[in-house]
Design a protein around this motif. Structure first.
Motif, mmCIF file in Angstrom:
data_model
loop_
_atom_site.group_PDB
_atom_site.id
_atom_site.type_symbol
_atom_site.label_atom_id
_atom_site.label_comp_id
_atom_site.label_asym_id
_atom_site.label_seq_id
_atom_site.Cartn_x
_atom_site.Cartn_y
_atom_site.Cartn_z
ATOM 1 N N GLY A 74 0.815 -1.208 0.000
ATOM 2 C CA GLY A 74 0.000 0.000 0.000
ATOM 3 C C GLY A 74 0.849 1.258 0.000
ATOM 4 O O GLY A 74 0.549 2.224 -0.701
ATOM 5 N N ARG A 75 1.921 1.240 0.777
ATOM 6 C CA ARG A 75 2.830 2.411 0.797
ATOM 7 C C ARG A 75 3.486 2.623 -0.548
ATOM 8 O O ARG A 75 3.718 3.759 -0.963
ATOM 9 C CB ARG A 75 3.888 2.229 1.875
ATOM 10 C CG ARG A 75 3.383 2.562 3.260
ATOM 11 C CD ARG A 75 4.514 2.482 4.230
ATOM 12 N NE ARG A 75 5.009 1.104 4.201
ATOM 13 C CZ ARG A 75 5.138 0.325 5.250
ATOM 14 N NH1 ARG A 75 4.855 0.767 6.419
ATOM 15 N NH2 ARG A 75 5.560 -0.912 5.143
ATOM 16 N N GLU A 76 3.782 1.535 -1.244
ATOM 17 C CA GLU A 76 4.398 1.652 -2.564
ATOM 18 C C GLU A 76 3.385 2.111 -3.612
ATOM 19 O O GLU A 76 3.768 2.706 -4.607
ATOM 20 C CB GLU A 76 5.000 0.306 -2.971
ATOM 21 C CG GLU A 76 6.173 -0.108 -2.125
ATOM 22 C CD GLU A 76 6.613 -1.537 -2.337
ATOM 23 O OE1 GLU A 76 5.931 -2.270 -3.090
ATOM 24 O OE2 GLU A 76 7.638 -1.928 -1.741
ATOM 25 N N SER A 77 2.103 1.835 -3.386
ATOM 26 C CA SER A 77 1.070 2.157 -4.375
ATOM 27 C C SER A 77 0.480 3.553 -4.215
ATOM 28 O O SER A 77 -0.106 4.063 -5.162
ATOM 29 C CB SER A 77 -0.072 1.138 -4.261
ATOM 30 O OG SER A 77 0.393 -0.154 -4.519
ATOM 31 N N VAL A 78 0.581 4.136 -3.037
ATOM 32 C CA VAL A 78 -0.055 5.436 -2.802
ATOM 33 C C VAL A 78 0.696 6.513 -3.582
ATOM 34 O O VAL A 78 1.929 6.532 -3.662
ATOM 35 C CB VAL A 78 -0.136 5.761 -1.304
ATOM 36 C CG1 VAL A 78 1.211 6.075 -0.707
ATOM 37 C CG2 VAL A 78 -1.094 6.883 -1.048
ATOM 38 N N ARG A 79 -0.082 7.396 -4.210
ATOM 39 C CA ARG A 79 0.511 8.508 -4.961
ATOM 40 C C ARG A 79 0.479 9.761 -4.089
ATOM 41 O O ARG A 79 -0.315 9.885 -3.178
ATOM 42 C CB ARG A 79 -0.307 8.755 -6.227
ATOM 43 C CG ARG A 79 -0.222 7.645 -7.225
ATOM 44 C CD ARG A 79 -0.888 8.032 -8.520
ATOM 45 N NE ARG A 79 -2.282 8.369 -8.362
ATOM 46 C CZ ARG A 79 -3.296 7.558 -8.663
ATOM 47 N NH1 ARG A 79 -3.055 6.353 -9.130
ATOM 48 N NH2 ARG A 79 -4.542 7.937 -8.498
ATOM 49 N N ALA A 80 1.342 10.699 -4.423
ATOM 50 C CA ALA A 80 1.337 11.972 -3.701
ATOM 51 C C ALA A 80 0.011 12.671 -3.946
ATOM 52 O O ALA A 80 -0.539 12.624 -5.038
ATOM 53 C CB ALA A 80 2.492 12.842 -4.196
ATOM 54 N N GLN A 81 -0.501 13.288 -2.904
ATOM 55 C CA GLN A 81 -1.792 13.964 -3.000
ATOM 56 C C GLN A 81 -1.548 15.449 -3.245
ATOM 57 O O GLN A 81 -0.859 16.104 -2.464
ATOM 58 C CB GLN A 81 -2.603 13.750 -1.739
ATOM 59 C CG GLN A 81 -4.017 14.245 -1.850
ATOM 60 C CD GLN A 81 -4.838 13.840 -0.627
ATOM 61 O OE1 GLN A 81 -4.285 13.427 0.388
ATOM 62 N NE2 GLN A 81 -6.130 13.958 -0.741
ATOM 63 N N ALA A 82 -2.144 15.973 -4.311
ATOM 64 C CA ALA A 82 -1.997 17.386 -4.624
ATOM 65 C C ALA A 82 -2.808 18.215 -3.634
ATOM 66 O O ALA A 82 -3.864 17.805 -3.166
ATOM 67 C CB ALA A 82 -2.484 17.666 -6.043
#
Length: 85
Positions: free
Chosen positions: A74-82
Motif C-alpha cells: 500500500g505504501r508503494e502504491s499510494v501517490r502523492a496527494q496534490a
C-alpha cells in the motif's frame, strides 16, 4: 495497479498514520468499518466497499486482530496527494 480516487484518499490517510477499526457481526464477518486519521477524526469516505477493495488488493493489513493499517504494498502504491484547496 488501478486505484480509485476514494481508495487513494483512504490510503493517503493511512500512510500518514491513520487506521481502520472494524466491527464484526454475529457470524464473524466484518459488517462495519470506521477510518480514523492520526488526529482521531473520522473519515466519511471509507465505506465497507472501499475497505473490501483495499483488502483484496492487499494494500491494508491487520496484525493480532488489531486495527487495519497500510501495508508495504500500500505504501508503494499510494501517490502523492496534490493540495487542491
Amino acid at each position: 495497479m488501478n486505484i480509485s480516487r476514494g481508495e487513494q484518499r483512504v490510503l493517503h490517510v493511512l500512510a500518514q498514520g491513520g487506521h481502520i477499526r472494524h466491527h464484526r457481526g454475529d457470524n464473524g464477518r466484518i459488517h462495519h468499518v470506521d477510518c480514523f486519521t492520526r488526529d482521531g477524526h473520522r473519515l466519511a469516505d471509507c465505506t465497507l466497499e472501499t475497505f473490501g477493495k483495499l483488502h483484496r488488493k492487499r494494500l491494508i493489513e491487520s496484525h493480532a486482530s488489531g486495527p487495519y493499517r497500510i501495508s508495504r504494498k500500500g505504501r508503494e502504491s499510494v501517490r502523492a496527494q496534490a493540495d487542491n484547496r
